[in-house]
Design a protein around this motif. Structure first.
Motif, PDB file in Angstrom:
ATOM      1  N   GLU A  48      29.542  43.952  92.198  1.00  0.00           N
ATOM      2  CA  GLU A  48      29.951  44.642  90.973  1.00  0.00           C
ATOM      3  C   GLU A  48      31.293  44.106  90.455  1.00  0.00           C
ATOM      4  OE1 GLU A  48      30.082  48.823  91.570  1.00  0.00           O
ATOM      5  OE2 GLU A  48      27.916  49.024  91.968  1.00  0.00           O
ATOM      6  N   TYR A  49      32.217  43.843  91.375  1.00  0.00           N
ATOM      7  CA  TYR A  49      33.538  43.337  90.998  1.00  0.00           C
ATOM      8  C   TYR A  49      33.542  41.819  90.780  1.00  0.00           C
ATOM      9  CZ  TYR A  49      35.932  47.751  92.141  1.00  0.00           C
ATOM     10  OH  TYR A  49      36.374  49.045  92.161  1.00  0.00           O
ATOM     11  N   ASP A  50      32.401  41.172  91.060  1.00  0.00           N
ATOM     12  CA  ASP A  50      32.312  39.709  90.995  1.00  0.00           C
ATOM     13  C   ASP A  50      33.336  39.068  91.930  1.00  0.00           C
ATOM     14  OD1 ASP A  50      31.289  37.269  90.211  1.00  0.00           O
ATOM     15  OD2 ASP A  50      32.629  37.068  88.473  1.00  0.00           O
ATOM     16  N   LEU A  51      33.417  39.616  93.142  1.00  0.00           N
ATOM     17  CA  LEU A  51      34.339  39.126  94.162  1.00  0.00           C
ATOM     18  C   LEU A  51      33.575  38.854  95.452  1.00  0.00           C
ATOM     19  CD1 LEU A  51      37.329  41.611  93.600  1.00  0.00           C
ATOM     20  CD2 LEU A  51      37.237  39.206  92.916  1.00  0.00           C
ATOM     21  N   ASP A  52      34.301  38.388  96.470  1.00  0.00           N
ATOM     22  CA  ASP A  52      33.706  38.124  97.781  1.00  0.00           C
ATOM     23  C   ASP A  52      34.115  39.224  98.741  1.00  0.00           C
ATOM     24  OD1 ASP A  52      32.565  35.430  97.242  1.00  0.00           O
ATOM     25  OD2 ASP A  52      34.663  34.906  96.934  1.00  0.00           O
ATOM     26  N   LEU A  53      33.244  39.491  99.695  1.00  0.00           N
ATOM     27  CA  LEU A  53      33.576  40.393 100.792  1.00  0.00           C
ATOM     28  C   LEU A  53      34.025  39.521 101.955  1.00  0.00           C
ATOM     29  CD1 LEU A  53      33.543  43.342 101.852  1.00  0.00           C
ATOM     30  CD2 LEU A  53      31.263  42.845 102.782  1.00  0.00           C
ATOM     31  N   VAL A  54      35.302  39.628 102.313  1.00  0.00           N
ATOM     32  CA  VAL A  54      35.892  38.744 103.320  1.00  0.00           C
ATOM     33  C   VAL A  54      36.324  39.561 104.530  1.00  0.00           C
ATOM     34  CG1 VAL A  54      37.664  37.015 103.799  1.00  0.00           C
ATOM     35  CG2 VAL A  54      36.710  37.227 101.487  1.00  0.00           C
ATOM     36  N   GLU A  55      35.905  39.128 105.710  1.00  0.00           N
ATOM     37  CA  GLU A  55      36.267  39.789 106.957  1.00  0.00           C
ATOM     38  C   GLU A  55      37.681  39.344 107.354  1.00  0.00           C
ATOM     39  OE1 GLU A  55      33.556  40.739 110.732  1.00  0.00           O
ATOM     40  OE2 GLU A  55      34.269  38.667 110.706  1.00  0.00           O
ATOM     41  N   PRO A  62      35.431  49.651 113.166  1.00  0.00           N
ATOM     42  CA  PRO A  62      34.641  48.508 112.686  1.00  0.00           C
ATOM     43  C   PRO A  62      35.543  47.426 112.083  1.00  0.00           C
ATOM     44  CG  PRO A  62      34.569  50.275 111.083  1.00  0.00           C
ATOM     45  CD  PRO A  62      35.312  50.826 112.260  1.00  0.00           C
ATOM     46  N   PRO A  63      34.996  46.212 111.873  1.00  0.00           N
ATOM     47  CA  PRO A  63      35.793  45.125 111.305  1.00  0.00           C
ATOM     48  C   PRO A  63      36.341  45.500 109.916  1.00  0.00           C
ATOM     49  CG  PRO A  63      33.745  44.291 112.201  1.00  0.00           C
ATOM     50  CD  PRO A  63      33.631  45.781 112.217  1.00  0.00           C
ATOM     51  N   VAL A  64      37.523  44.996 109.613  1.00  0.00           N
ATOM     52  CA  VAL A  64      38.141  45.259 108.313  1.00  0.00           C
ATOM     53  C   VAL A  64      37.744  44.147 107.348  1.00  0.00           C
ATOM     54  CG1 VAL A  64      40.288  45.588 107.047  1.00  0.00           C
ATOM     55  CG2 VAL A  64      40.088  46.411 109.405  1.00  0.00           C
ATOM     56  N   CYS A  65      37.238  44.525 106.182  1.00  0.00           N
ATOM     57  CA  CYS A  65      36.850  43.556 105.161  1.00  0.00           C
ATOM     58  C   CYS A  65      37.568  43.883 103.859  1.00  0.00           C
ATOM     59  CB  CYS A  65      35.337  43.571 104.935  1.00  0.00           C
ATOM     60  SG  CYS A  65      34.375  43.018 106.371  1.00  0.00           S
ATOM     61  N   LYS A  66      37.831  42.852 103.081  1.00  0.00           N
ATOM     62  CA  LYS A  66      38.539  43.032 101.820  1.00  0.00           C
ATOM     63  C   LYS A  66      37.769  42.379 100.685  1.00  0.00           C
ATOM     64  CE  LYS A  66      43.019  42.505  99.561  1.00  0.00           C
ATOM     65  NZ  LYS A  66      44.417  42.036  99.673  1.00  0.00           N
ATOM     66  N   LEU A  67      37.824  42.991  99.517  1.00  0.00           N
ATOM     67  CA  LEU A  67      37.229  42.411  98.324  1.00  0.00           C
ATOM     68  C   LEU A  67      38.252  41.483  97.673  1.00  0.00           C
ATOM     69  CD1 LEU A  67      35.581  45.624  96.813  1.00  0.00           C
ATOM     70  CD2 LEU A  67      34.447  43.799  98.089  1.00  0.00           C
ATOM     71  N   MET A  68      37.894  40.208  97.528  1.00  0.00           N
ATOM     72  CA  MET A  68      38.837  39.240  96.962  1.00  0.00           C
ATOM     73  C   MET A  68      38.090  38.034  96.421  1.00  0.00           C
ATOM     74  SD  MET A  68      40.442  37.219 100.251  1.00  0.00           S
ATOM     75  CE  MET A  68      40.956  38.663 101.177  1.00  0.00           C
ATOM     76  N   ASP A  69      38.813  37.232  95.631  1.00  0.00           N
ATOM     77  CA  ASP A  69      38.299  35.942  95.171  1.00  0.00           C
ATOM     78  C   ASP A  69      38.634  34.941  96.274  1.00  0.00           C
ATOM     79  OD1 ASP A  69      37.851  33.435  94.056  1.00  0.00           O
ATOM     80  OD2 ASP A  69      38.518  34.040  92.059  1.00  0.00           O
ATOM     81  N   TYR A  70      37.668  34.649  97.129  1.00  0.00           N
ATOM     82  CA  TYR A  70      37.955  33.846  98.319  1.00  0.00           C
ATOM     83  C   TYR A  70      38.370  32.418  97.959  1.00  0.00           C
ATOM     84  CZ  TYR A  70      37.511  31.900 102.995  1.00  0.00           C
ATOM     85  OH  TYR A  70      37.770  31.285 104.190  1.00  0.00           O
ATOM     86  N   GLY A  71      37.774  31.841  96.928  1.00  0.00           N
ATOM     87  CA  GLY A  71      38.158  30.494  96.514  1.00  0.00           C
ATOM     88  C   GLY A  71      39.605  30.439  96.082  1.00  0.00           C
ATOM     89  N   LYS A  72      40.054  31.423  95.299  1.00  0.00           N
ATOM     90  CA  LYS A  72      41.445  31.489  94.860  1.00  0.00           C
ATOM     91  C   LYS A  72      42.368  31.726  96.046  1.00  0.00           C
ATOM     92  CE  LYS A  72      44.480  34.095  91.756  1.00  0.00           C
ATOM     93  NZ  LYS A  72      44.561  35.223  90.786  1.00  0.00           N
ATOM     94  N   PHE A  73      41.926  32.580  96.978  1.00  0.00           N
ATOM     95  CA  PHE A  73      42.719  32.868  98.169  1.00  0.00           C
ATOM     96  C   PHE A  73      42.946  31.609  99.002  1.00  0.00           C
ATOM     97  CE2 PHE A  73      42.538  33.843 102.751  1.00  0.00           C
ATOM     98  CZ  PHE A  73      43.720  34.564 102.883  1.00  0.00           C
ATOM     99  N   LYS A  74      41.896  30.814  99.196  1.00  0.00           N
ATOM    100  CA  LYS A  74      42.025  29.583  99.972  1.00  0.00           C
ATOM    101  C   LYS A  74      42.965  28.599  99.289  1.00  0.00           C
ATOM    102  CE  LYS A  74      38.775  27.511 102.086  1.00  0.00           C
ATOM    103  NZ  LYS A  74      37.529  26.765 102.404  1.00  0.00           N
ATOM    104  N   TYR A  75      42.866  28.492  97.965  1.00  0.00           N
ATOM    105  CA  TYR A  75      43.715  27.563  97.218  1.00  0.00           C
ATOM    106  C   TYR A  75      45.185  27.956  97.338  1.00  0.00           C
ATOM    107  CZ  TYR A  75      45.906  25.212  93.258  1.00  0.00           C
ATOM    108  OH  TYR A  75      46.755  24.477  92.474  1.00  0.00           O
ATOM    109  N   GLU A  76      45.476  29.255  97.136  1.00  0.00           N
ATOM    110  CA  GLU A  76      46.859  29.712  97.223  1.00  0.00           C
ATOM    111  C   GLU A  76      47.410  29.549  98.636  1.00  0.00           C
ATOM    112  OE1 GLU A  76      46.689  33.695  95.810  1.00  0.00           O
ATOM    113  OE2 GLU A  76      46.701  33.116  93.683  1.00  0.00           O
ATOM    114  N   SER A  77      46.572  29.781  99.641  1.00  0.00           N
ATOM    115  CA  SER A  77      47.010  29.610 101.033  1.00  0.00           C
ATOM    116  C   SER A  77      47.344  28.150 101.314  1.00  0.00           C
ATOM    117  CB  SER A  77      45.930  30.098 101.999  1.00  0.00           C
ATOM    118  OG  SER A  77      45.683  31.477 101.825  1.00  0.00           O
ATOM    119  N   ALA A  78      46.513  27.238 100.793  1.00  0.00           N
ATOM    120  CA  ALA A  78      46.758  25.808 100.986  1.00  0.00           C
ATOM    121  C   ALA A  78      48.045  25.382 100.308  1.00  0.00           C
ATOM    122  CB  ALA A  78      45.582  24.998 100.449  1.00  0.00           C
ATOM    123  N   MET A  79      48.329  25.914  99.111  1.00  0.00           N
ATOM    124  CA  MET A  79      49.560  25.577  98.392  1.00  0.00           C
ATOM    125  C   MET A  79      50.789  26.084  99.144  1.00  0.00           C
ATOM    126  SD  MET A  79      48.887  23.757  95.719  1.00  0.00           S
ATOM    127  CE  MET A  79      47.701  22.975  96.847  1.00  0.00           C
TER     128      MET A  79
END
Length: 228
Positions: A48-55, A62-79
């Motif tokens: 619905e949010y057009d996001l990813d469910l990331v563990e 239970p495991p904690v998961c977050k709704l986020m744009d995983y591609g953007k998250f990976k890019y910002e982490s790499a930078m």
């Protein structure tokens, strides 16, 4: 008995359909706590949010998961990782070689290099090279090393005292400033020089703009009145 048979273990978190648990503790896109929900419900919200469910915490129960744009998250982490590596201070050991009977001009040149290295926050390994009969006069090398250390004492200190190593005598100088401090000062100096150049350019443009009307007025033909 479990046995590992090779292969790389991925450091990537599980996302979306790769998550294999009945329920998760869900965190919303803005960090808000949604609570424990069935996996199917979490995936539905992600869609619905057009996001990813990331563990983000696989070992929690239970495991904690977050709704986020995983591609953007990976890019910002790499930078961020790239910037951290860029600003990381690596102490470098430079080497300077001298002869015991060095010419005064050559000594000044070598000392200038040592000064530059110490200002950059680097260590300097000073090597005195003995040849032939010079090997019987180690005090010449010792005095030269002591002289050099004294000449740069405001920038560095003797980290390793002079010692004989075969045909050479070696001493290590350490900088008073840390590498990070030297890098910060270099960046500040560079920024100051850039600002100064921009200031000169702005002043030059203002002067030209002021002179232009005056020149135009001087070049304009003057009006004359003639009497009949």
């Amino acid at each position: 008995m479990w046995c590992y048979r090779g292969g790389s273990i991925s450091a990537e978190p599980r996302i979306n359909d790769r998550i294999r648990v009945p329920e998760v503790r869900l965190v919303g896109p803005s960090g808000e706590q949604v609570g424990i929900v069935p996996l199917a419900k979490a995936l539905e919200l992600a869609q619905e949010y057009d996001l990813d469910l990331v563990e983000v915490a696989a070992t929690a129960r239970p495991p904690v998961c977050k709704l986020m744009d995983y591609g953007k998250f990976k890019y910002e982490s790499a930078m961020k990782a790239r910037e951290a590596r860029k600003n990381q201070a690596h102490t470098v050991i430079k080497e300077m070689k001298l002869r015991p009977k060095i010419d005064p001009h050559d000594y000044d040149t070598k000392k200038g290099h040592v000064v530059r290295f110490l200002k950059q926050g680097d260590k300097v390994k000073i090597t005195i090279m003995f040849r032939g009969r010079e090997q019987s006069r180690p005090e010449l090398g010792f005095r030269l090393l002591q002289r050099l250390a004294s000449d740069v004492e405001d920038l560095g200190f003797i980290e390793s005292n002079p010692k004989q190593d075969g045909r050479n005598m070696i001493m290590v100088l350490g900088p008073h400033k840390k590498k990070t401090e030297a890098m910060a000062e270099a960046r500040e100096a560079q920024a100051a020089r850039k600002a100064e150049r921009q200031g000169y350019a702005t002043e030059g443009s203002a002067d030209e703009a002021t002179e232009a009307p005056a020149e135009a007025e001087a070049e304009a033909p003057s009006e004359t009145t003639s009497e009949a």
